[in-house]
Motif scaffolding. Structure first.
Motif, PDB file in Angstrom:
ATOM      1  N   THR A 322     -11.219  20.567  18.292  1.00 56.77           N
ATOM      2  CA  THR A 322     -12.314  21.315  17.677  1.00 56.77           C
ATOM      3  C   THR A 322     -12.903  22.297  18.679  1.00 56.77           C
ATOM      4  N   ILE A 323     -13.016  23.556  18.278  1.00 58.17           N
ATOM      5  CA  ILE A 323     -13.725  24.547  19.084  1.00 58.17           C
ATOM      6  C   ILE A 323     -14.992  24.930  18.333  1.00 58.17           C
ATOM      7  N   HIS A 324     -16.107  24.962  19.051  1.00 58.05           N
ATOM      8  CA  HIS A 324     -17.396  25.276  18.428  1.00 58.05           C
ATOM      9  C   HIS A 324     -18.041  26.478  19.095  1.00 58.05           C
ATOM     10  N   ASP A 325     -18.703  27.270  18.273  1.00 57.63           N
ATOM     11  CA  ASP A 325     -19.449  28.441  18.702  1.00 57.63           C
ATOM     12  C   ASP A 325     -20.830  28.033  19.204  1.00 57.63           C
ATOM     13  N   HIS A 326     -21.293  28.646  20.301  1.00 59.06           N
ATOM     14  CA  HIS A 326     -22.632  28.426  20.835  1.00 59.06           C
ATOM     15  C   HIS A 326     -23.252  29.780  21.171  1.00 59.06           C
ATOM     16  N   TYR A 327     -24.552  29.900  20.988  1.00 57.14           N
ATOM     17  CA  TYR A 327     -25.250  31.162  21.247  1.00 57.14           C
ATOM     18  C   TYR A 327     -26.358  30.936  22.266  1.00 57.14           C
ATOM     19  N   GLY A 328     -26.483  31.894  23.179  1.00 57.90           N
ATOM     20  CA  GLY A 328     -27.591  31.850  24.127  1.00 57.90           C
ATOM     21  C   GLY A 328     -27.746  33.185  24.821  1.00 57.90           C
TER      22      GLY A 328
END
Length: 539
Positions: A322-328
């Motif tokens: 699983t690859i997940h998107d993260h924002y910062g």
């Protein structure tokens, strides 16, 4: 797996700080948190491979001793608590010793990316008021062109000899949670990079991200591809994992598909973090990568720009993880994530849900919170975000603070499940014939075409439509740019998105302009088109 909504609702800052920190909010030292507290355990802190194949493991105990020697060296060179030390080093043990030793002395670490030229270095060391720059032989000459350069310590010259002359004992200088331990410069899209300090209390937020979003477990082998010369690498390849007592991985060589696959296999990496650029390059060599890595990785995290749906699907189907998107942002750390360790709906293409300890909202231009389906500015509700730590830019006012909100400058949209989708930087959103078009949606559609490896989409000035959608496209090897392919791409996007979103112009290019950390610089392409339009009008 914990339920996200329960974790967000029941988040308690005092409990989070107490469970994360060895010290308290009145007496902290980042070297204690990221090194000393784990010394004596025998655990490895750093797994390192050099650019020529050299390998070494460093334990927390070894780093404690080396950081003490470095702190004594700093003191001998006149560096005092609260002073700034700049580091311009590749991913080596000396870099980590410099960071930890700076913190031990109560000083502030300021990163310099090794690809910086003299002017970028000058702006940062002058803005930081650095008392010392630590660099290597390959970068030393750049400092000769820096006006008013501070004193320099060179690895490979006098570094180890000076360290050996120092005592291996140095009591860490305790500071308050509001005191800075990092000084960063935001890259931005226009103007000079702006300085900001990161207070010690941010360590709580960094660890929360590693635990809840990255899902870093004791039995993981962790590798963050990001360079510690940038925020994501410094926050989450150094501070976060070490504060958890977990080993981090440094590979000194540059990114290649071959070296990435080799390191993941040879070192048994199970938990990987990096940028969409790296993942797109892995996707471009999908057959080679699938043969090497299928079944190796458990969790993969991405930050910097949104992932395309094709990358997300391929990681799941082709690599079995699983690859997940993260924002910062540099100013925030990571605040909006699809969490590996918390259970919640995952909407394809969405940046995710607010990290527990943050309240993320979507605002209109009058700072009113917007309902589902209306694009607006991503903002942090500061009074209701106990993990929010950004103190503002150093020495300058910012329009980003309005009332109770911090305005990110990014355009997003609230979804009906509570997640938030990224649309683009406020400057990147295209207005065409009265419609608002996010460049990311068009780029994602283009990248799904088998001929395309990368794309950047901008709004080109147009007297009839205000702007028209223009795409700059990088093709896979073996693909020839031609009018027929451009037409095929236009129809492909039109069919997948809408009649107003497809790129009315396509320009094939060999590469896209990017920041050193891999983010596409759409503003450079946009400025190029504006200059062309102005030149045409003048004639």
């Amino acid at each position: 797996m914990r339920d996200y909504f329960t974790a967000a609702r029941e988040f308690d800052y005092a409990a989070a700080a107490a469970s994360t920190l060895a010290g308290d909010l009145e007496a902290l030292n980042a070297c204690i948190e990221c090194c000393d507290r784990h010394a004596g355990s025998g655990r490895v802190a750093l797994v390192w491979e050099g650019r020529n194949g050299e390998r070494a493991d460093w334990t927390f105990e070894q780093l404690k001793e080396a950081s003490a020697r470095f702190a004594n060296l700093l003191q001998a060179r006149g560096v005092r608590p609260g002073d700034c030390v700049s580091g311009m080093l590749p991913r080596t043990p000396e870099l980590l010793i410099t960071i930890l030793g700076t913190w031990r002395a109560g000083a502030i670490y300021q990163p310099l990316f090794t690809a910086f030229g003299p002017k970028a270095i000058e702006h940062r060391v002058q803005g930081a008021g650095s008392k010392l720059v630590v660099t290597d032989l390959a970068n030393r000459s750049k400092l000769d062109e820096v006006d008013g350069a501070p004193q320099v310590l060179t690895v490979g010259d006098d570094f180890w000899a000076e360290l050996e002359r120092q005592s291996d004992s140095f009591e860490p200088v305790l500071r308050k949670a509001s005191d800075p331990f990092l000084l960063m410069f935001t890259s931005g899209t226009t103007g000079l990079a702006k300085p900001l300090t990161v207070p010690l209390k941010a360590i709580v937020a960094f660890v929360s991200y590693m635990r809840d979003a990255v899902d870093l477990r004791p039995d993981d082998r962790f590798w963050n591809l990001a360079d510690p010369g940038w925020a994501y690498g410094l926050y989450y390849a150094v501070t976060g994992p070490l504060a958890m007592g977990h080993a981090t991985t440094f590979y000194e060589g540059g990114f290649t598909v071959e070296s990435t696959c080799r390191i993941i296999r040879e070192y048994g990496i199970t938990n990987l973090a990096g940028s969409p650029t790296a993942y797109r390059l892995l996707l471009a060599a999908r057959d080679e990568v699938q043969a090497a890595l299928k079944g190796c990785l458990r969790a993969v995290s991405s930050a910097g720009e949104p992932l395309t749906p094709e990358v997300i699907r391929w990681f799941g189907e082709g690599l079995g993880c699983t690859i997940h998107d993260h924002y910062g942002q540099t100013e925030l750390g990571m605040v909006l994530c699809n969490h590996h360790a918390l259970e919640h709906p995952v909407r394809l293409g969405a940046a995710g849900f607010a990290m527990p300890g943050h309240r993320v909202v979507v605002l209109d231009e009058q700072q009113r919170e917007l309902p589902v389906g209306q694009p607006g500015i991503l903002a942090l509700d500061m009074p209701r975000s106990p993990l929010f730590w950004f103190p503002g830019y150093q020495g300058m006012n910012t329009k980003a603070f309005v009332g109770d909100y911090y305005l990110s400058g990014d355009t997003v949209e609230l979804n009906d499940d509570g997640s938030i989708s990224f649309v683009g930087r406020a400057d990147d959103v295209i207005t065409t014939s009265g419609y608002r078009v996010g460049p990311f949606d068009v780029e994602s559609a283009l990248i799904e075409h088998p001929a395309v490896i990368e794309a950047a989409v901008i709004g080109k000035p147009d007297p009839e439509r205000t702007e028209l959608v223009k795409a700059f496209v990088v093709l896979h090897a073996g693909q020839e740019p031609c009018a027929e392919l451009a037409e095929a791409l236009q129809q492909y996007v039109r069919k997948r998105l809408s009649a107003h979103s497809y790129p009315r112009e396509i320009e094939f290019v060999a590469e896209l302009p990017k920041t050193p950390s891999g983010k596409i610089q759409r503003f450079l392409l946009r400025n190029q088109e504006i200059a062309k339009a102005q030149a045409a009008a003048a004639h």
